[in-house]
Scaffold this motif. Structure first.
Motif, mmCIF file in Angstrom:
data_model
loop_
_atom_site.group_PDB
_atom_site.id
_atom_site.type_symbol
_atom_site.label_atom_id
_atom_site.label_comp_id
_atom_site.label_asym_id
_atom_site.label_seq_id
_atom_site.Cartn_x
_atom_site.Cartn_y
_atom_site.Cartn_z
ATOM 1 N N LEU A 164 3.088 -2.937 3.717
ATOM 2 C CA LEU A 164 4.317 -2.270 3.279
ATOM 3 C C LEU A 164 4.031 -1.057 2.393
ATOM 4 O O LEU A 164 4.931 -0.298 2.065
ATOM 5 C CB LEU A 164 5.210 -3.257 2.529
ATOM 6 C CG LEU A 164 5.688 -4.472 3.337
ATOM 7 C CD1 LEU A 164 6.510 -5.395 2.450
ATOM 8 C CD2 LEU A 164 6.479 -4.031 4.559
ATOM 9 N N GLY A 165 2.780 -0.891 1.974
ATOM 10 C CA GLY A 165 2.420 0.226 1.115
ATOM 11 C C GLY A 165 1.767 -0.266 -0.163
ATOM 12 O O GLY A 165 1.373 -1.435 -0.283
ATOM 13 N N GLY B 211 10.116 -0.684 -9.858
ATOM 14 C CA GLY B 211 10.734 -1.161 -8.627
ATOM 15 C C GLY B 211 11.264 -0.061 -7.733
ATOM 16 O O GLY B 211 11.716 -0.326 -6.613
ATOM 17 N N THR B 212 11.221 1.187 -8.188
ATOM 18 C CA THR B 212 11.653 2.319 -7.360
ATOM 19 C C THR B 212 10.753 2.437 -6.138
ATOM 20 O O THR B 212 9.526 2.359 -6.248
ATOM 21 C CB THR B 212 11.606 3.626 -8.170
ATOM 22 O OG1 THR B 212 12.634 3.602 -9.159
ATOM 23 C CG2 THR B 212 11.808 4.840 -7.275
ATOM 24 N N ILE B 213 11.387 2.631 -4.966
ATOM 25 C CA ILE B 213 10.641 2.765 -3.712
ATOM 26 C C ILE B 213 10.569 4.248 -3.335
ATOM 27 O O ILE B 213 11.577 4.956 -3.363
ATOM 28 C CB ILE B 213 11.307 1.974 -2.577
ATOM 29 C CG1 ILE B 213 11.426 0.496 -2.969
ATOM 30 C CG2 ILE B 213 10.509 2.102 -1.288
ATOM 31 C CD1 ILE B 213 12.203 -0.339 -1.967
ATOM 32 N N VAL B 214 9.362 4.692 -2.970
ATOM 33 C CA VAL B 214 9.142 6.083 -2.587
ATOM 34 C C VAL B 214 8.498 6.110 -1.204
ATOM 35 O O VAL B 214 7.485 5.440 -0.975
ATOM 36 C CB VAL B 214 8.228 6.816 -3.590
ATOM 37 C CG1 VAL B 214 8.106 8.294 -3.205
ATOM 38 C CG2 VAL B 214 8.740 6.666 -5.013
ATOM 39 N N TYR B 215 9.094 6.875 -0.288
ATOM 40 C CA TYR B 215 8.536 7.074 1.047
ATOM 41 C C TYR B 215 7.998 8.502 1.095
ATOM 42 O O TYR B 215 8.760 9.455 0.940
ATOM 43 C CB TYR B 215 9.605 6.872 2.124
ATOM 44 C CG TYR B 215 10.250 5.507 2.098
ATOM 45 C CD1 TYR B 215 9.754 4.478 2.895
ATOM 46 C CD2 TYR B 215 11.341 5.255 1.270
ATOM 47 C CE1 TYR B 215 10.351 3.221 2.863
ATOM 48 C CE2 TYR B 215 11.933 3.994 1.236
ATOM 49 C CZ TYR B 215 11.436 2.981 2.038
ATOM 50 O OH TYR B 215 12.019 1.733 2.004
ATOM 51 N N ASP C 35 -9.391 5.029 -0.334
ATOM 52 C CA ASP C 35 -8.771 5.292 0.961
ATOM 53 C C ASP C 35 -7.716 4.230 1.241
ATOM 54 O O ASP C 35 -8.006 3.028 1.231
ATOM 55 C CB ASP C 35 -9.844 5.283 2.055
ATOM 56 C CG ASP C 35 -9.290 5.646 3.422
ATOM 57 O OD1 ASP C 35 -8.093 6.000 3.508
ATOM 58 O OD2 ASP C 35 -10.048 5.582 4.406
ATOM 59 N N LEU C 36 -6.483 4.656 1.482
ATOM 60 C CA LEU C 36 -5.388 3.740 1.792
ATOM 61 C C LEU C 36 -5.062 3.759 3.280
ATOM 62 O O LEU C 36 -3.945 3.468 3.683
ATOM 63 C CB LEU C 36 -4.139 4.110 0.981
ATOM 64 C CG LEU C 36 -4.292 4.128 -0.534
ATOM 65 C CD1 LEU C 36 -2.983 4.566 -1.192
ATOM 66 C CD2 LEU C 36 -4.734 2.783 -1.067
ATOM 67 N N GLY C 37 -6.032 4.110 4.106
ATOM 68 C CA GLY C 37 -5.809 4.209 5.540
ATOM 69 C C GLY C 37 -5.863 2.868 6.234
ATOM 70 O O GLY C 37 -5.527 1.828 5.670
ATOM 71 N N VAL C 38 -6.318 2.899 7.482
ATOM 72 C CA VAL C 38 -6.332 1.689 8.309
ATOM 73 C C VAL C 38 -7.198 0.601 7.679
ATOM 74 O O VAL C 38 -6.830 -0.566 7.611
ATOM 75 C CB VAL C 38 -6.840 2.018 9.724
ATOM 76 C CG1 VAL C 38 -6.912 0.741 10.563
ATOM 77 C CG2 VAL C 38 -5.925 3.042 10.393
ATOM 78 N N LYS C 39 -8.365 0.994 7.169
ATOM 79 C CA LYS C 39 -9.265 0.032 6.519
ATOM 80 C C LYS C 39 -8.971 0.016 5.015
ATOM 81 O O LYS C 39 -9.833 0.327 4.193
ATOM 82 C CB LYS C 39 -10.719 0.405 6.787
ATOM 83 C CG LYS C 39 -11.107 0.385 8.262
ATOM 84 C CD LYS C 39 -12.564 0.782 8.457
ATOM 85 C CE LYS C 39 -12.945 0.753 9.929
ATOM 86 N NZ LYS C 39 -14.361 1.156 10.141
ATOM 87 N N GLY D 218 1.313 10.815 13.876
ATOM 88 C CA GLY D 218 0.750 10.419 12.599
ATOM 89 C C GLY D 218 0.801 8.913 12.396
ATOM 90 O O GLY D 218 1.344 8.167 13.218
ATOM 91 N N GLU D 219 0.229 8.460 11.272
ATOM 92 C CA GLU D 219 0.177 7.034 10.966
ATOM 93 C C GLU D 219 0.160 6.850 9.457
ATOM 94 O O GLU D 219 0.084 7.822 8.696
ATOM 95 C CB GLU D 219 -1.075 6.410 11.585
ATOM 96 C CG GLU D 219 -2.357 7.034 11.077
ATOM 97 C CD GLU D 219 -3.592 6.456 11.740
ATOM 98 O OE1 GLU D 219 -3.444 5.495 12.523
ATOM 99 O OE2 GLU D 219 -4.698 6.952 11.473
ATOM 100 N N ALA D 220 0.237 5.608 9.029
ATOM 101 C CA ALA D 220 0.213 5.311 7.600
ATOM 102 C C ALA D 220 -1.201 5.521 7.057
ATOM 103 O O ALA D 220 -2.116 4.779 7.400
ATOM 104 C CB ALA D 220 0.666 3.877 7.360
ATOM 105 N N LYS D 221 -1.353 6.544 6.236
ATOM 106 C CA LYS D 221 -2.655 6.792 5.612
ATOM 107 C C LYS D 221 -2.463 7.683 4.391
ATOM 108 O O LYS D 221 -1.550 8.512 4.341
ATOM 109 C CB LYS D 221 -3.640 7.444 6.589
ATOM 110 C CG LYS D 221 -3.190 8.771 7.167
ATOM 111 C CD LYS D 221 -4.207 9.297 8.172
ATOM 112 C CE LYS D 221 -3.743 10.589 8.822
ATOM 113 N NZ LYS D 221 -4.729 11.099 9.806
#
Length: 387
Positions: A157-158, A191-195, A135-139, A120-123
């Motif tokens: 970083l998101g 400021g809360t970080i969510v993964y 779309d928050l993918g590669v592009k 998988g990847e960041a998308k």
């Protein structure tokens, strides 16, 4: 007995890691005269490669005897379950060099999966308050504008909502949807970080206001919550709500799994589950609250949080998990469909670890090496059967 215990610790260290007490126990043994060189020898990669060549399939009963002879233990009529586990783990280590020892790059592994199966990847997809989808993918788009002019930043970083002060965004809600084979990071307005893990979605206010900070989750996410006793943070899922003021924890609430879990790393959280979420429990670090959907029960247990948060650190770690559960986890990340031709296969158990950036092939090779399973890959479909 001491030899058995040391071999178990070494095996466990290679496969899934040790807790602090076990690390100290093993290090004390290594520090004794003559033990360090022996330890270095049996954990050296070339040594393992030789054993890989020696054993071409996994038969626990057969190799338990072979392993006993290897280390000079006299055969006994009944080998304890505890020692069988230790022997089996070592066998898995030396056979499944790519999967069980995470050194697959050094092993010549026959390609089982085709190029269709990739990690998988960041998308993700961002759903704005008015229904627009981004779309928050590669592009990905760097700057996203909400309907009231609120600017949302998106970078490597998101996506980040904690950029501006003022009242822009109050009353608006956004949703991030992470598909199969994806993951994404989010910084909320406080400021809360969510993964976010694969096949997850979270709904949240563009800007928090009022007494409580509330988000709704489906799937799995790791939270690093900004502390605020005056404004408690609440994660709502279908079966469990998690109340915190500032802490780090993991929530796993997939619709297709029987358990909903909250695992705590730091701080303190209170969970609410059951009918109308009236059952209440508070957990401390290294504890997990689990709601069993099948048996309608809430329990708290001591756990190694590293096992349940490994995905956040880019790894898979399995500890004698059912094959069905393992393949479900892998399917979400690699974007594959898994077909079981025999129900009994689902209850086979395996232990091991793998980098999430690695190819799936070593895992499939280990399944084939058991000599009990057939593994066929057709595009993005993995078919498992009885040999």
């Amino acid at each position: 007995m001491q030899d058995k215990r040391i071999y178990q610790l070494i095996a466990k260290q290679l496969v899934e890691g040790l807790n602090e007490k076990e690390k100290q126990e093993l290090n004390d043994w290594i520090a004794e005269p003559g033990n360090d060189s022996f330890y270095q020898e049996i954990t050296e990669k070339e040594y393992v490669k030789l054993r890989l060549e020696k054993w071409s399939s996994i038969d626990v009963k057969k190799h338990t005897t072979a392993f006993e002879k290897e280390i000079g233990i006299k055969p006994v009529r009944r080998v304890s379950v505890w020692w069988q586990y230790a022997a089996a783990v070592v066998i898995f280590c030396v056979i499944g060099i790519g999967f069980w020892m995470a050194v697959g790059k050094d092993a010549e592994v026959k390609k089982v999966a085709g190029m269709d199966i990739v990690p998988g990847e960041a998308k993700a997809v961002l759903v704005l308050n008015d229904g627009r989808q981004v779309d928050l993918g590669v592009k990905k788009v760097d700057r996203i504008i909400e309907k009231d002019g609120k600017v949302i930043m998106n970078d490597s970083l998101g996506i980040n909502y904690n950029q501006e002060s003022g009242e822009q965004g109050v009353g608006l809600k956004n949703e991030i949807i992470v598909p199969t084979g994806g993951e994404y990071n989010l910084i909320l307005s406080d400021g809360t970080i969510v993964y976010l893990n694969a096949e997850s979605r979270i709904e949240f206010p563009v800007k928090f206001s009022g007494k409580e900070r509330v988000v709704t989750l489906v799937g799995e996410a790791y939270f690093q919550v900004t502390a605020s006793k005056e404004h408690p943070f609440i994660v709502k899922t279908k079966d469990m709500d998690v109340l915190v003021t500032g802490t780090e924890f993991n929530v796993k609430a997939y619709p297709d799994e029987l358990e909903v879990q909250t695992t705590l790393l730091k701080g303190e959280v209170t969970v609410f589950a059951g009918f109308e979420k009236k059952e209440k429990m508070t957990i401390s670090p290294n504890q997990q609250a689990q709601w069993d959907r099948e048996h309608v029960a809430l329990e708290v247990r001591e756990v190694d949080p590293g096992l349940f948060m490994a995905w956040r650190n880019g790894r898979f770690i399995f500890r004698q998990d059912r094959l069905e559960d393992i393949m479900r986890t892998l399917a979400r990340w690699y974007g594959v469909e898994v077909v079981f031709l025999d129900e009994s296969i689902k209850n086979m158990t395996f232990a091991g670890k793998l980098d999430r950036s690695e190819d799936i092939t070593p895992i499939l090779n280990v399944l084939k090496a058991t000599g009990k399973l057939t593994v066929n890959v057709k595009g993005k479909q993995i078919v498992l059967g009885v040999k």
